[in-house]
Design a protein around this motif. Structure first.
Motif, PDB file in Angstrom:
ATOM      1  N   HIS A  48      36.301  36.703  36.570  1.00  0.00           N
ATOM      2  CA  HIS A  48      35.438  38.113  37.110  1.00  0.00           C
ATOM      3  C   HIS A  48      35.567  39.173  35.946  1.00  0.00           C
ATOM      4  N   ASP A  65      48.078  40.447  35.669  1.00  0.00           N
ATOM      5  CA  ASP A  65      48.460  39.258  36.502  1.00  0.00           C
ATOM      6  C   ASP A  65      50.077  39.186  36.373  1.00  0.00           C
ATOM      7  N   PHE A  92      50.877  43.414  40.880  1.00  0.00           N
ATOM      8  CA  PHE A  92      49.909  44.828  41.096  1.00  0.00           C
ATOM      9  C   PHE A  92      50.711  45.740  41.990  1.00  0.00           C
ATOM     10  N   ASP A 108      41.490  39.903  43.426  1.00  0.00           N
ATOM     11  CA  ASP A 108      41.089  38.711  44.239  1.00  0.00           C
ATOM     12  C   ASP A 108      42.241  37.783  44.372  1.00  0.00           C
TER      13      ASP A 108
HETATM   14  C1  LIG Z   1      42.450  33.851  42.704  1.00  0.00           C
HETATM   15  S1  LIG Z   1      42.966  33.944  41.115  1.00  0.00           S
HETATM   16  C2  LIG Z   1      42.184  35.003  40.378  1.00  0.00           C
HETATM   17  C3  LIG Z   1      41.051  34.580  39.586  1.00  0.00           C
HETATM   18  C4  LIG Z   1      40.135  35.353  38.728  1.00  0.00           C
HETATM   19  N1  LIG Z   1      39.536  36.357  39.498  1.00  0.00           N
HETATM   20  C5  LIG Z   1      38.990  34.535  37.976  1.00  0.00           C
HETATM   21  O1  LIG Z   1      37.926  34.791  38.083  1.00  0.00           O
HETATM   22  O2  LIG Z   1      39.628  33.627  37.269  1.00  0.00           O
HETATM   23  C6  LIG Z   1      44.616  35.079  41.682  1.00  0.00           C
HETATM   24  C7  LIG Z   1      45.213  35.366  40.362  1.00  0.00           C
HETATM   25  O3  LIG Z   1      46.195  36.670  40.905  1.00  0.00           O
HETATM   26  C8  LIG Z   1      47.357  36.500  40.552  1.00  0.00           C
HETATM   27  N2  LIG Z   1      48.134  37.168  41.552  1.00  0.00           N
HETATM   28  C9  LIG Z   1      48.225  37.040  42.780  1.00  0.00           C
HETATM   29  N3  LIG Z   1      49.152  37.811  43.588  1.00  0.00           N
HETATM   30  C10 LIG Z   1      49.263  38.743  42.567  1.00  0.00           C
HETATM   31  C11 LIG Z   1      49.871  39.962  42.324  1.00  0.00           C
HETATM   32  N4  LIG Z   1      50.539  40.527  43.610  1.00  0.00           N
HETATM   33  N5  LIG Z   1      50.106  40.753  41.204  1.00  0.00           N
HETATM   34  C12 LIG Z   1      49.468  40.336  40.233  1.00  0.00           C
HETATM   35  N6  LIG Z   1      48.853  39.082  40.048  1.00  0.00           N
HETATM   36  C13 LIG Z   1      48.674  38.367  41.368  1.00  0.00           C
HETATM   37  C14 LIG Z   1      47.548  35.062  40.513  1.00  0.00           C
HETATM   38  O4  LIG Z   1      48.747  34.722  39.543  1.00  0.00           O
HETATM   39  C15 LIG Z   1      46.149  34.339  39.904  1.00  0.00           C
HETATM   40  O5  LIG Z   1      46.345  34.141  38.809  1.00  0.00           O
END
Ligand SMILES: C[S@@+](CC[C@H](N)C(=O)[O-])C[C@H]1O[C@@H](n2cnc3c(N)ncnc32)[C@H](O)[C@@H]1O
Length: 299
Positions: A48, A65, A92, A108
């Motif tokens: 994204h 991340d 986050f 996401d």
């Molecule tokens: C679904 S993937 C995102 C994919 C990305 N949008 C792409 O197009 O490649 C979700 C990512 O968010 C991270 N993630 C999940 N919860 C999170 C949080 N609370 N804070 C930061 N990162 C987080 C995960 O480690 C993962 O790498």
């Protein structure tokens, strides 16, 4: 990466493929403008983020991340954008949102296909691995701790609450009988052998819901999402958009209410946006995706 990141990985060993879900809808929803500053709160493989950077000229991006491997992969995949991107290793929920900073924010949620495809991370019951499931490997709690140390009633409770698992008590009882359980496949087998055949050979693997529940607990996912929903809106400039993609009903409920209850936001999606049949055919992961969008009010 920020100083709190750990020893960089050998980037050649990191392959991170992740087809961005609902990408057209996210980019349209964010209304990316030239020179704008955007926050990708879950950069993952950077799919994204790349689209945001390409959507208009001179876009700046802050990319978070909590997973150091994901961040390293995103850094590599997006290297060509140089100092237009700032990478930060952070949950986050722990990020310090500065007021009136971003023209748009994307989250996401959940794990990426990379996590599921890396057996050693312990997210998937399809590969034998130790029961880990931490996205942030600096966190102490692992899935093995939960499975082997929590009492039966607590296990049943989380399977029911976070996995919406109807057979939560029966599964918790079997786990307690069989433990210690060390690997993903030991856990998956213990579950599969205690559920009725209809369940065992159903549409989804009988361990799916328990694995979802464990992942949510180990990563404290719902609490992080709540904090994000409280904190992120103030970081938007007036007129800025927030777009959130969730993958299960517990998350979607929080997103729906969090956006609606924020006094700073006006919700733009009465119903969530879902993937087209064509997208689902190309990327099965998009099947359960729900996108909600809100805009910061002009004060
Ligand atoms: C679904 S993937 C995102 C994919 C990305 N949008 C792409 O197009 O490649 C979700 C990512 O968010 C991270 N993630 C999940 N919860 C999170 C949080 N609370 N804070 C930061 N990162 C987080 C995960 O480690 C993962 O790498």
């Amino acid at each position: 990466m920020t100083p709190d990141s750990q020893t960089p990985l050998d980037l050649e060993t990191v392959t991170f493929s992740h087809i961005p879900v609902l990408s057209r809808e996210v980019i349209e929803g964010l209304t990316v403008r030239p020179g704008g500053h955007y926050l990708d709160a879950t950069v993952g493989g950077g799919g994204h983020s790349r689209l945001i950077l390409e959507a208009a000229a001179d876009v700046q991006l802050t990319a978070l991340d909590q997973d150091e491997d994901a961040l390293a992969a995103a850094q590599k995949n997006l290297a060509e954008y140089g100092d237009r991107i700032q990478f930060i290793l952070s949950n986050f929920a722990a990020y310090k949102f500065t007021p009136n900073t971003f023209d748009g924010i994307l989250a996401d949620l959940g794990v990426s296909s990379y996590h599921l495809d890396q057996p050693e991370r312990g997210f998937s019951f399809r590969h034998t691995a130790s029961l880990d499931m931490r996205m942030d490997k600096r966190q102490p709690l692992t899935a093995a701790d939960v499975i082997n140390e929590w009492d039966e009633a607590e296990l049943a409770d989380i399977f029911f609450k976070y996995g919406e698992e109807r057979l939560s008590r029966r599964i918790a009882r079997r786990i307690v009988e069989k433990r210690p359980l060390h690997t993903t496949t030991e856990l998956a087998d213990a579950i599969a052998t205690c559920v009725p055949p209809k369940y065992r050979y159903g549409r989804i693997h009988p361990a799916t819901r328990v694995f979802q529940a464990l992942r949510i607990v180990v990563n404290d996912e719902l609490k992080s999402l709540e904090t994000f929903l409280e904190q992120a809106p103030k970081a938007l400039v007036p007129g800025g958009r927030i777009t959130i993609i969730s993958f299960h009903s517990l998350e979607d409920r929080l997103v729906k209410h969090g956006l609606r209850n924020s006094p700073l936001l006006q919700v733009l999606t009465k119903k969530p946006i879902t993937a087209s049949e064509e997208e689902i055919a190309n990327n099965p992961r998009s099947r359960s995706a729900k996108l909600r969008i809100a805009q910061r009010k002009q004060e």
